[in-house]
Design a protein around this motif. Structure first.
Motif, PDB file in Angstrom:
ATOM      1  N   ASP A  97       8.955  -6.550   6.854  1.00  0.00           N
ATOM      2  CA  ASP A  97       7.660  -7.039   6.358  1.00  0.00           C
ATOM      3  C   ASP A  97       6.698  -5.886   6.099  1.00  0.00           C
ATOM      4  OD1 ASP A  97       8.592  -9.654   6.488  1.00  0.00           O
ATOM      5  OD2 ASP A  97       7.496 -10.142   8.336  1.00  0.00           O
ATOM      6  N   ALA A  98       6.663  -4.917   7.012  1.00  0.00           N
ATOM      7  CA  ALA A  98       5.768  -3.759   6.847  1.00  0.00           C
ATOM      8  C   ALA A  98       6.175  -2.934   5.631  1.00  0.00           C
ATOM      9  CB  ALA A  98       5.783  -2.892   8.106  1.00  0.00           C
ATOM     10  N   ALA A  99       7.478  -2.750   5.442  1.00  0.00           N
ATOM     11  CA  ALA A  99       7.968  -1.985   4.287  1.00  0.00           C
ATOM     12  C   ALA A  99       7.582  -2.667   2.983  1.00  0.00           C
ATOM     13  CB  ALA A  99       9.489  -1.828   4.371  1.00  0.00           C
ATOM     14  N   LEU A 100       7.768  -3.972   2.925  1.00  0.00           N
ATOM     15  CA  LEU A 100       7.435  -4.700   1.698  1.00  0.00           C
ATOM     16  C   LEU A 100       5.930  -4.747   1.459  1.00  0.00           C
ATOM     17  CD1 LEU A 100      10.048  -7.590   1.890  1.00  0.00           C
ATOM     18  CD2 LEU A 100      10.102  -5.540   0.441  1.00  0.00           C
ATOM     19  N   ALA A 101       5.152  -4.848   2.527  1.00  0.00           N
ATOM     20  CA  ALA A 101       3.696  -4.841   2.379  1.00  0.00           C
ATOM     21  C   ALA A 101       3.204  -3.500   1.850  1.00  0.00           C
ATOM     22  CB  ALA A 101       3.024  -5.166   3.716  1.00  0.00           C
ATOM     23  N   LYS A 102       3.823  -2.417   2.296  1.00  0.00           N
ATOM     24  CA  LYS A 102       3.406  -1.070   1.891  1.00  0.00           C
ATOM     25  C   LYS A 102       3.894  -0.707   0.490  1.00  0.00           C
ATOM     26  CE  LYS A 102       2.489   3.487   2.684  1.00  0.00           C
ATOM     27  NZ  LYS A 102       1.168   4.012   2.851  1.00  0.00           N
ATOM     28  N   PHE A 103       5.176  -0.956   0.224  1.00  0.00           N
ATOM     29  CA  PHE A 103       5.784  -0.459  -1.006  1.00  0.00           C
ATOM     30  C   PHE A 103       6.182  -1.545  -2.007  1.00  0.00           C
ATOM     31  CE2 PHE A 103       7.031   3.038   2.049  1.00  0.00           C
ATOM     32  CZ  PHE A 103       6.166   3.987   1.520  1.00  0.00           C
ATOM     33  N   GLY A 104       6.274  -2.799  -1.554  1.00  0.00           N
ATOM     34  CA  GLY A 104       6.641  -3.890  -2.454  1.00  0.00           C
ATOM     35  C   GLY A 104       8.112  -3.972  -2.781  1.00  0.00           C
ATOM     36  N   GLN A 105       8.922  -3.109  -2.207  1.00  0.00           N
ATOM     37  CA  GLN A 105      10.354  -3.090  -2.503  1.00  0.00           C
ATOM     38  C   GLN A 105      11.077  -2.270  -1.451  1.00  0.00           C
ATOM     39  OE1 GLN A 105       9.468  -0.929  -6.161  1.00  0.00           O
ATOM     40  NE2 GLN A 105      11.004   0.624  -5.586  1.00  0.00           N
ATOM     41  N   ILE A 106      12.373  -2.541  -1.329  1.00  0.00           N
ATOM     42  CA  ILE A 106      13.298  -1.707  -0.558  1.00  0.00           C
ATOM     43  C   ILE A 106      14.531  -1.571  -1.435  1.00  0.00           C
ATOM     44  CG2 ILE A 106      14.729  -1.479   1.514  1.00  0.00           C
ATOM     45  CD1 ILE A 106      12.717  -3.361   2.937  1.00  0.00           C
ATOM     46  N   ASP A 107      14.867  -0.343  -1.798  1.00  0.00           N
ATOM     47  CA  ASP A 107      15.987  -0.114  -2.706  1.00  0.00           C
ATOM     48  C   ASP A 107      17.269   0.299  -2.002  1.00  0.00           C
ATOM     49  OD1 ASP A 107      14.546  -0.419  -5.339  1.00  0.00           O
ATOM     50  OD2 ASP A 107      13.313   1.104  -4.361  1.00  0.00           O
ATOM     51  N   ALA A 108      17.140   0.898  -0.838  1.00  0.00           N
ATOM     52  CA  ALA A 108      18.321   1.343  -0.091  1.00  0.00           C
ATOM     53  C   ALA A 108      18.008   1.290   1.398  1.00  0.00           C
ATOM     54  CB  ALA A 108      18.694   2.769  -0.489  1.00  0.00           C
ATOM     55  N   VAL A 109      19.030   1.006   2.188  1.00  0.00           N
ATOM     56  CA  VAL A 109      18.887   0.964   3.648  1.00  0.00           C
ATOM     57  C   VAL A 109      19.997   1.808   4.262  1.00  0.00           C
ATOM     58  CG1 VAL A 109      18.967  -0.499   5.702  1.00  0.00           C
ATOM     59  CG2 VAL A 109      17.860  -1.346   3.618  1.00  0.00           C
ATOM     60  N   PHE A 110      19.602   2.667   5.192  1.00  0.00           N
ATOM     61  CA  PHE A 110      20.570   3.397   5.997  1.00  0.00           C
ATOM     62  C   PHE A 110      20.428   2.867   7.417  1.00  0.00           C
ATOM     63  CE2 PHE A 110      21.738   7.489   8.320  1.00  0.00           C
ATOM     64  CZ  PHE A 110      23.091   7.254   8.219  1.00  0.00           C
ATOM     65  N   ALA A 111      21.323   1.946   7.790  1.00  0.00           N
ATOM     66  CA  ALA A 111      21.294   1.309   9.113  1.00  0.00           C
ATOM     67  C   ALA A 111      22.001   2.239  10.089  1.00  0.00           C
ATOM     68  CB  ALA A 111      21.961  -0.062   9.041  1.00  0.00           C
TER      69      ALA A 111
END
Length: 109
Positions: free
Chosen positions: A76-90
């Motif tokens: 939620d914080a990532a989307l609120a800040k940037f509006g997108q997530i393009d890649a995840v390194f879990a």
């Protein structure tokens, strides 16, 4: 800057996670850095913010990935800040369970 991709990295405060964050910054990714150690995250964010041209290109989120509420808050914080997530390194977590990912209960992940 808004057209730059966003990478979310768990376990970002040290080791492979921090090295991945540094490499992603060099490739121009905006970063969401998540880990349990807030102090280490903040130090890394300060370092990478200089490389990316400002701290507004890096978001830190204190997160224990074993807690599903923390995981949701991180996204939620990532989307609120940037509006997108393009890649995840879990990169964070704990040891696996028998059956691996495909047969393990998601609560155990």
């Amino acid at each position: 800057m808004a057209n730059q991709p966003v990478m979310l990295i768990t376990g970002a405060s040290s080791g492979i996670g921090a090295a991945t964050a540094r490499a992603a910054a060099k490739q121009g990714y905006r970063l969401v850095l998540a880990a349990r150690s807030e102090a280490k995250l903040n130090a890394l964010a300060e370092e990478l913010g200089k490389e990316l041209g400002g701290g507004d290109q890096v978001l830190t989120v204190q997160c224990d990935v074993q807690d599903s509420g923390d995981q949701k808050a991180m996204v939620d914080a990532a989307l609120a800040k940037f509006g997108q997530i393009d890649a995840v390194f879990a990169n964070a977590g704990r040891g696996g369970e028998p059956g691996g990912f495909s047969k393990a209960d998601p609560e155990v992940w």
